[in-house]
Design an enzyme around this catalytic site. Structure first.
Site, PDB file in Angstrom:
ATOM      1  CB  SER A 156      -0.952   0.003   1.197  1.00 33.90           C
ATOM      2  OG  SER A 156      -0.233  -0.105   2.407  1.00 33.90           O
TER       3      SER A 156
ATOM      4  CG  HIS B 134      -0.846   4.260   4.331  1.00 35.89           C
ATOM      5  ND1 HIS B 134      -2.059   4.019   4.936  1.00 35.89           N
ATOM      6  CD2 HIS B 134      -0.416   3.048   3.903  1.00 35.89           C
ATOM      7  CE1 HIS B 134      -2.359   2.737   4.844  1.00 35.89           C
ATOM      8  NE2 HIS B 134      -1.361   2.131   4.228  1.00 35.89           N
TER       9      HIS B 134
END
Length: 360
Positions: A264, A322
């Site tokens: 991610s 992230h």
């Protein structure tokens, strides 16, 4: 900061905490176990420890064995961040140099094929006839399927295959120590550098890999169409390593070592690039297609949530990773694609001289 190991034997399977936010989690590895045992690793602060004491001891690595798996944890030496930083810079530079060479060799190969077809039509026909006789039917089917894929799908397919292979390796118990050592990023471990890359292809649960690959497939089309496959691959790999570096920095600052894995961080780089490049594009959440929102608003909300997670110390997801990936995606959208990527022409000139003239 001390590591406290808590063992609970219960009738529940092993669990990994994850984020389902827009289906692109970056997992923080918190458990090991099987169908009859749950092992939880919790990082807690000893009541006797003061702020100064957390940096006082020089036990840079504290090996802890959990069900035969050695997990390196404990004090995170801030000086090790330089290793992570140098690897990030070297790998990012090397990845863009590598994809630039790939782009050059692809163009060179196509040009030579076109030239040879004009100079020797008979040679070309004979070669094609000979090839058709040797290639088996299954290979023809695969080639036909590959040619029908879009440019984005041709980049997505190998990336997805690598993630699936690594996911399968996690299912082999004898490989568990190797997977934890090299396919889970941990700033307190002896092996710091390569896990920063390998962990971006690593998923433990089925939902984790399905969610990440769904988002990558959704946004890779627009990114590849805009950047081209070579530039996209360089950005994707670099975003993954930069996300791991951001995670290392955050864990070192807050003195909380831990294992992280997942694609991610790299996917956030692609997501941030596409949403910034096409901010007016309407998006929707899976299973809720009736609710739409602009891509520009989506990336702001996602990054806002991750920023809140970093500031408030949320530990369910790797918010720092992230943010690191997303910030690199924004950088590439507003600066890198226009000013950094064209610099490859200088290197390509040297590479062309080294390669010399093509053979006839």
């Amino acid at each position: 900061m001390a590591l406290r190991l808590v063992l609970n034997c219960r009738e529940i399977p092993s669990v990994f905490r994850y984020s389902s936010l827009f289906h692109h989690p970056r997992k923080i590895l918190t458990t090991f176990g099987n169908d009859r045992q749950l092992t939880i690793l919790r990082y807690t602060r000893n009541a006797r420890n003061t702020r100064a004491e957390s940096f006082a001891p020089r036990q840079t690595i504290v090996p802890t064995e959990v069900q035969g798996i050695v997990i390196e944890s404990g004090y995170v030496d801030p000086s090790k961040i330089w290793r992570s930083f140098l690897f990030t810079v070297a790998f990012t530079t090397g990845s863009f140099i590598g994809v630039s060479i790939w782009e050059y060799e692809t163009i060179r190969s196509r040009a030579m094929q076109a030239l040879r077809s004009k100079l020797s039509v008979n040679w070309f026909k004979e070669r094609m006839k000979h090839s058709r006789q040797e290639v088996e039917q299954w290979r023809k089917d695969i080639t036909g399927w590959w040619n029908k894929l879009s440019p984005g799908e041709r980049v997505f397919a190998p990336l997805c295959a690598l993630n699936v292979i690594v996911y399968g390796l996690w299912r082999i118990p004898s490989l568990a120590p190797t997977m934890v050592k090299y396919f889970a990023s941990n700033p307190a471990a002896k092996a710091v550098c390569w896990p920063m890359l390998l962990s971006t292809f690593s998923h433990y649960s089925l939902f984790h890999i399905l969610a990440n690959m769904y988002v990558l497939h959704s946004f890779s089309h627009a990114a590849v169409a805009t950047l081209g496959r070579e530039q996209f691959l360089g950005m994707y790999l670099s975003a993954g390593v930069i996300a791991s570096f951001a995670s290392h920095v955050f864990k070192t600052v807050v003195r909380q070592p831990g294992l992280s894995l997942g694609a991610s961080g790299a996917i956030m780089g692609v997501l941030a690039y596409v949403c910034s490049q096409y901010p007016d594009t309407q998006l929707s959440i899976l299973f809720l297609p009736m609710y739409t929102f602009s891509a520009g608003a989506a990336i702001k909300v996602i990054m806002g949530i991750d920023l809140a997670g970093v500031l408030l110390g949320w530990k369910i997801f790797d918010h720092a990773a992230h943010l690191g990936g997303a910030m690199f995606g924004l950088f590439w959208c507003y600066f890198g694609a226009q000013h950094v990527w064209p610099l490859r022409e200088h290197f390509i000139g040297y590479w062309h001289e080294m390669r010399g003239p093509p053979k006839k």
